[in-house]
Design an enzyme around this catalytic site. Structure first.
Site, PDB file in Angstrom:
ATOM      1  N   LYS A 133       0.813  -1.205   0.000  1.00  0.00           N
ATOM      2  CA  LYS A 133       0.000   0.000   0.000  1.00  0.00           C
ATOM      3  C   LYS A 133       0.859   1.273   0.000  1.00  0.00           C
ATOM      4  CE  LYS A 133      -3.598  -2.304  -0.674  1.00  0.00           C
ATOM      5  NZ  LYS A 133      -4.262  -3.216   0.217  1.00  0.00           N
TER       6      LYS A 133
HETATM    7  C1  PLP Z   1      -5.323  -4.211   0.398  1.00  0.00           C
HETATM    8  C2  PLP Z   1      -6.793  -4.004   0.397  1.00  0.00           C
HETATM    9  C3  PLP Z   1      -7.617  -4.408   1.463  1.00  0.00           C
HETATM   10  C4  PLP Z   1      -7.150  -5.245   2.596  1.00  0.00           C
HETATM   11  O1  PLP Z   1      -5.997  -4.899   3.178  1.00  0.00           O
HETATM   12  P1  PLP Z   1      -5.077  -5.924   3.994  1.00  0.00           P
HETATM   13  O2  PLP Z   1      -4.353  -4.971   4.875  1.00  0.00           O
HETATM   14  O3  PLP Z   1      -4.169  -6.603   2.993  1.00  0.00           O
HETATM   15  O4  PLP Z   1      -5.948  -6.864   4.723  1.00  0.00           O
HETATM   16  C5  PLP Z   1      -8.953  -4.094   1.429  1.00  0.00           C
HETATM   17  N1  PLP Z   1      -9.484  -3.449   0.394  1.00  0.00           N
HETATM   18  C6  PLP Z   1      -8.740  -3.071  -0.668  1.00  0.00           C
HETATM   19  C7  PLP Z   1      -9.393  -2.327  -1.783  1.00  0.00           C
HETATM   20  C8  PLP Z   1      -7.387  -3.346  -0.715  1.00  0.00           C
HETATM   21  O5  PLP Z   1      -6.669  -3.000  -1.787  1.00  0.00           O
END
Ligand code: PLP
Length: 345
Positions: A133
């Protein structure tokens, strides 16, 4: 107000639970998202209702209106690839129908709508801090809200329902049942350090994004995703449309052959788009599901999403990296233009 938690998926689950969403309730989510969206809804016994996207690559407000039933409790736009849903339109639908608006802003930390950070506009917002992210702490997430009771619910629910009153943890009581979705202090410390660099990251992304966007803008057949009025992207992706599915497939292949990595044609992707979510359509679980979910998801066996296909089929989204030098970005942009022009001619 915010609660830091163990992941973005946990954040979405906690946000839904904090707003009282559970068995048999319908939650509207987009056809283009990450599997976490329906995982979180299903975990609470609620039913994910998948709804078409538009040229914003996020929920189409008109399609949302048509999907509302007496069971609908929440609308959950997912701000995919660094840009956003039309939040004014969705907020007004929520007001009319008395629904909760939950923003999944996991992929758009740093983007804003009418001057406010994404995730801070709906009744609740969710961020992910996982390792891919915009800012990361290894694994982590956050629940944002301006509602005092949702905040308290999220705080207690993510820590076994402990009420967090007083200084003696062992003496805390449990106003309701919860789970453990806590983040560790080590992870949180890394997250805080990353948060301080968010503006710097966004400005580097913007510079790289702009070089590539200006290069692709010289091709008349290329159009870009719509950013709702008043919105500013996080510039973590550049998303554009080609004239049709075939050309998009060929360009995607040409990018790969020419070493242009990190560009996604989501139409055939099994993480992010309804077409390849066979495990969801077949309800493949390790454990028996409730009758309400089994019944509530029957629609997925036959439902087609031609409008979503129309946009995702023609879309390519390219990650914008922080580590590229200016020369690398310019070279990349030149190669992308050459590949696209070759497939168009
Ligand atoms: C990455 C992501 C999540 C979940 O995040 P994690 O921290 O990997 O559990 C939820 N929604 C979207 C759109 C994402 O890209």
């Amino acid at each position: 107000m915010h609660n830091l938690v163990s992941s973005g998926t946990a954040a979405v689950t906690i946000a839904l639970a904090s707003a009282g969403i559970g068995a048999g309730d319908e939650v509207i989510i987009p056809t283009f998202t990450f599997v976490a969206s329906f995982e979180a809804v299903l975990m609470l016994g609620a039913i994910p209702i998948l709804v078409d996207i538009d040229d914003t690559l996020t929920l189409d407000p008109e399609a949302v209106k048509k999907a509302i039933t007496p069971k609908t409790k929440a609308i959950m736009p997912v701000h995919m690839c660094g840009s956003m849903a039309n939040l004014d339109a969705l907020q007004s639908i929520c007001k009319t129908h008395n629904l909760i608006l939950i923003e999944d802003s996991s992929q758009a930390t740093g983007a804003t709508y009418k001057g406010k950070p994404l995730g801070s506009i709906g009744d609740l917002g969710c961020l992910s801090l996982d390792y891919v992210k915009i800012i990361t702490c290894g694994e982590g997430g956050a629940v944002l809200t301006n509602n005092e009771s949702y905040y308290k619910n999220a705080d207690h629910f993510s820590d076994h329902g402990h009420d967090h009153v007083g200084n003696d943890r062992g003496a805390e009581t449990h106003p309701f049942l919860g789970y453990n979705f806590r983040i560790s202090e080590l992870h949180a410390a890394v997250g805080l350090a990353q948060l301080r660099r968010l503006d710097e990251f966004v400005s580097i992304q913007k510079k790289n994004y702009t070089i590539i966007r200006e290069a692709l803008s010289t091709i008349p057949e290329v159009t870009f995703r719509t950013v709702p009025e008043g919105g500013e992207e996080s510039y973590s992706f550049l998303s554009f449309f080609l004239p049709d599915l075939e050309i998009a497939r060929k360009v995607s292949e040409a990018f790969r052959e020419n070493g242009i990595d990190a560009c996604f044609h989501y139409y055939d992707n099994n993480w992010h788009y309804i077409r390849e979510w066979q495990h969801l359509k077949d309800l493949k679980t390790l454990y028996p599901l409730s009758a309400e979910i089994e019944e509530g998801l029957q629609y997925l066996k036959t439902k087609q999403f031609p409008q979503s296909d129309h946009y995702i089929g023609r879309n390519i989204s390219c990650l914008i990296k922080l580590s590229w030098t200016e020369d690398e970005v310019k070279e990349r942009a030149r190669k992308m233009v050459r590949c696209i022009n070759e497939e168009l001619s």
